[in-house]
Scaffold this active site. Structure first.
Site, PDB file in Angstrom:
ATOM      1  N   ARG A  59       1.062  -2.249  -0.508  1.00  0.00           N
ATOM      2  CA  ARG A  59       0.010  -0.057   0.063  1.00  0.00           C
ATOM      3  C   ARG A  59       0.572   1.464  -0.251  1.00  0.00           C
ATOM      4  O   ARG A  59       0.417   1.874  -0.598  1.00  0.00           O
ATOM      5  CB  ARG A  59      -0.607  -0.252   1.044  1.00  0.00           C
ATOM      6  N   ASN A  89       0.317  -0.863  -7.353  1.00  0.00           N
ATOM      7  CA  ASN A  89      -0.664   0.318  -6.804  1.00  0.00           C
ATOM      8  C   ASN A  89      -0.805   0.100  -5.785  1.00  0.00           C
ATOM      9  O   ASN A  89      -1.796   0.825  -5.056  1.00  0.00           O
ATOM     10  CB  ASN A  89      -2.188  -1.373  -7.632  1.00  0.00           C
ATOM     11  N   ASP A 149      -1.542  -5.668 -11.276  1.00  0.00           N
ATOM     12  CA  ASP A 149      -2.591  -6.387 -10.435  1.00  0.00           C
ATOM     13  C   ASP A 149      -3.959  -5.738  -9.896  1.00  0.00           C
ATOM     14  O   ASP A 149      -3.018  -4.076  -9.512  1.00  0.00           O
ATOM     15  CB  ASP A 149      -1.651  -6.980  -9.484  1.00  0.00           C
ATOM     16  N   HIS A 229      -2.964 -15.286  -9.118  1.00  0.00           N
ATOM     17  CA  HIS A 229      -4.218 -15.674  -8.420  1.00  0.00           C
ATOM     18  C   HIS A 229      -5.177 -16.684  -9.357  1.00  0.00           C
ATOM     19  O   HIS A 229      -6.479 -15.934  -9.578  1.00  0.00           O
ATOM     20  CB  HIS A 229      -4.539 -14.881  -7.326  1.00  0.00           C
ATOM     21  N   ASN A 275     -10.588 -10.425  -4.924  1.00  0.00           N
ATOM     22  CA  ASN A 275     -10.465 -11.485  -6.584  1.00  0.00           C
ATOM     23  C   ASN A 275      -9.408 -11.008  -7.342  1.00  0.00           C
ATOM     24  O   ASN A 275      -8.616 -11.195  -6.123  1.00  0.00           O
ATOM     25  CB  ASN A 275     -10.658  -9.085  -7.089  1.00  0.00           C
ATOM     26  N   ASP A 302      -1.336 -12.434  -2.223  1.00  0.00           N
ATOM     27  CA  ASP A 302      -2.257 -11.775  -2.606  1.00  0.00           C
ATOM     28  C   ASP A 302      -2.299 -10.910  -1.418  1.00  0.00           C
ATOM     29  O   ASP A 302      -3.764 -10.301  -1.419  1.00  0.00           O
ATOM     30  CB  ASP A 302      -3.241 -12.254  -3.798  1.00  0.00           C
TER      31      ASP A 302
END
Length: 433
Positions: A59, A89, A149, A229, A275, A302
């Protein structure tokens, strides 16, 4: 400082002593006498190479309210990890040399694990223009893995160009396989449960069609492709076909997709919103079998921490994602070792050596042998513990395993010879990386 691990079962096989000195494995033999060493009694415990996660969301920068490099890597160390790949991300997106170097430096200063930034494939994850792939590869972070991703690189021409670009320096594109037009408004797996609940369905073919396209592109280009994933039985069959054809494709599965099913969504508890979505029991069975036969190469957590504001709300508004760094090894033991599908030597491969090879990490995932870097994890397979998200090192409380009793507990983690975890508790970071 010297550390002597006594009577450990190396890879669940031979029981012996292991001496760690100057960051390396100095000796492996029975009855080592090292009076000046810190002694760790490890009878009944399994010694593994330090775990490597190919798929972690830290993050930072930008969403420090959900996680930081410091808290995320503390969680990683507690879970037995000595290296993690930090997904792109963040805010700003890790699409420039400057951002990946910032993440790399934050990891180096924290000192809990080796943080390897994953660079974005496209600028801003927007899927329109390739990012500074070459500059990130040439940076101090030496990025080898690139991924958007959370968002699929849906444009086939852009995906082809990305594969061609990374081939030049032996990089890899890690694809989030999700056809966007097939998942508009999707909230969970498309099937009987979604029909009963009236939630937008997420069809398996949305994942499978992208994987089929991309393995063919990878074959055409002759580049490395990694599938993030994997969640469906159909995806497994496509990857198995691609590998038999000699295509350079690797794949990961998350711990939660090895145990949880879409039946849990009946509770409308947003902790189960993820997800790709939780799938059918048949998919779980196929995924376990694919890990056992080598079709799926690695476990990727993940790890996706979220704030209470974005997760503890109604299903439709809740963020997608689950935490996973501190529970991953226990889920692997429960679903794959205790079921007889894998040995502990196999666990070392899928959680350490194989992910290190995919990310081209030279000093991670190494054999437990004299002269090798002492990146090691000691786990007590007989231990049992109750998952308490509020007792974890991660900031995220969104664990789908809250309240569950899980097997296996990490009792020690060594990062380049330095103990980050001792006696099952977080110790101190490694300084001066």
């Amino acid at each position: 400082m010297k550390y002597l691990i006594r009577n450990a079962s190396v890879l669940g096989e031979n029981t012996t002593d292991v001496l760690i000195e100057d960051g390396l494995i100095a000796r492996i033999q029975d009855g080592i006498d090292a009076a000046d060493a810190h002694i760790i009694e490890a009878a009944g415990q399994v010694l593994l190479p330090g775990l490597v996660d190919p798929h972690t969301h830290l993050r930072e920068p930008g969403r420090e309210d959900a996680e930081t490099v410091e808290t995320g890597t503390r969680a990683a160390a507690k879970g037995g990890y000595t290296a993690v790949h930090a997904m792109a991300n963040s805010t700003p997106v890790a699409d420039t040399a400057g951002v990946v170097e910032q993440v790399y430096e934050l990891g180096r200063r924290a000192g809990w694990v080796d943080v390897r930034p994953v660079g974005a494939v496209t600028v801003g994850l927007a899927g329109k223009q390739l990012s500074e792939i070459g500059a990130m590869a040439d940076s101090r972070a030496a990025v080898k893995m690139f991924s958007d991703d959370g968002i699929c690189v849906w444009d086939p021409l852009l995906m082809r160009r990305a594969l061609e670009y990374v081939k030049a320096f032996d990089g890899v594109i890690a694809q989030h396989a999700q056809e966007p037009r097939l998942t508009e408004g999707a909230q969970m797996n498309e099937g009987e449960v979604s029909a009963v609940l009236g939630l937008g369905g997420w069809p398996a073919v949305a994942e499978e069609s992208i994987i089929a396209r991309d393995v063919l592109l990878a074959e055409h280009v002759g580049a490395r492709l990694h599938i993030c994933h994997v969640s469906t039985a159909g995806s497994v069959e496509i990857i198995r076909w691609a590998k038999a054809r000699g295509i350079q494709v690797t794949a990961e599965v998350t711990p939660h997709h090895l145990i949880l099913t879409d039946e849990l969504v009946r509770s409308y508890d947003p902790v189960y919103k993820v997800n790709p979505p939780l799938r059918r029991a048949e998919d779980v069975t196929a995924l376990r079998a694919a890990v056992a036969d080598g079709t799926i190469d690695v476990i990727g957590t993940d790890h996706a921490p979220h704030t209470a504001e974005t997760k503890d709300c109604e299903w439709g508004a809740a963020a997608m994602g689950m935490t996973g760094l501190e529970t991953a090894l226990s889920i692997v033991q429960h679903t794959l070792v205790e079921t007889g599908l894998l040995t502990w030597a196999d666990v070392a491969r899928i959680t350490s050596s194989a992910p290190a090879a995919i990310g081209r990490l030279a000093d991670q995932g190494r054999p437990i042998a004299v002269g090798e870097p002492a990146n090691l994890t000691l786990v007590d397979p007989a231990a049992r513990w109750i998952v308490d998200p509020y007792a974890m090192e991660t900031k995220g409380r969104n664990s789908p395993f809250a309240g569950m009793e899980l097997p296996g507990q990490v009792t020690a983690t060594f990062f380049h010879g330095h103990p980050t975890v001792l006696d099952g508790a977080l110790a101190t970071p490694r300084n001066g990386q």
